[in-house]
Design an enzyme around this catalytic site. Structure first.
Site, short mmCIF file in Angstrom:
data_model
loop_
_atom_site.label_atom_id
_atom_site.label_comp_id
_atom_site.label_asym_id
_atom_site.label_seq_id
_atom_site.Cartn_x
_atom_site.Cartn_y
_atom_site.Cartn_z
CE1 TYR A 1 -0.33 2.33 -1.91
CE2 TYR A 1 0.49 0.37 -2.98
CZ TYR A 1 -0.34 0.89 -1.75
OH TYR A 1 -1.06 0.07 -1.02
CE LYS B 1 1.16 1.20 1.31
NZ LYS B 1 1.00 1.23 2.79
#
Length: 206
Positions: A155, A159
């Site tokens: 994750y 990002k």
């Protein structure tokens, strides 16, 4: 002036839903996207319409290029243009770095980073064709600026990738009067963050 039209991905709930409703309050017509059969998408359409704005649901998997092209075409055909693209769709898989598999890493990067790239690319193509500029916005995260304890590696990587994509797109699209920015919220009370917090607590207690 012609009413501006926005498309928000991952809009059935959470931050995407809130963004779509705020755009409607600000006077834009808003198309909303999420995966097919996702509960809540039609409710968002009705909420936007209750504010006096036009809205359509354009369900699709935005990690697939043909689907991104299709929904942008659908938005233009039904609402008249595309002036604001909000690439908000994302998933999180809570795993330690050592437990992260190639498959889970690829899945998160595909949904989070590749879908953002595709939305940026094809929204920009449409805006350039229209000839009046536009606004492109991506969903980064506080985890895309600084990694915190317990945050999933895939994750975070996705990002951080969105920050790079955003800066690269901003440099390239600026000459067409298209601005490209990303928002990076901290922990927000959404279904995804609630699931993450629950898994974090279980992991610590275990």
């Amino acid at each position: 002036m012609t009413t501006r039209v926005a498309l928000v991905t991952g809009a059935a709930r959470g931050i995407g839903r809130a963004v779509a409703l705020r755009l409607a309050e600000d006077g834009l017509d808003v198309a909303v996207n999420d995966l097919p059969d996702t509960p809540g998408l039609d409710d968002v359409v009705r909420a936007i319409e209750s504010k006096g704005r036009r809205s359509i649901a354009v369900p699709a998997d935005v990690s697939l290029e043909a689907e991104v092209v299709r929904i942008i075409q659908q938005v233009v055909q039904k609402l008249g243009s595309l002036d604001v693209m909000v690439a908000n769709a994302a998933i999180m898989k809570y795993q330690s770095f050592l437990d992260t598999t190639v498959d889970s890493f690829d899945r998160v990067m595909t949904v989070n980073a590749r879908s953002t790239m595709l939305c940026y690319k094809h929204a920009a193509n449409q805006m350039i064709a229209q000839g009046r500029g536009g606004r492109i916005i991506g969903a980064c995260s506080a985890a895309g600026k600084k990694v915190g304890a317990g945050i999933a590696a895939a994750y975070c990587a996705s990002k951080f990738a969105i920050r790079g994509l955003t800066q690269a797109a901003a440099h390239e699209f600026g000459k067409h009067n298209i601005t490209v920015n990303a928002y990076a919220p901290g922990m927000t009370d959404t279904q995804m963050s609630q699931s993450f917090l629950l898994l974090s607590i279980v992991s610590v207690q275990g």
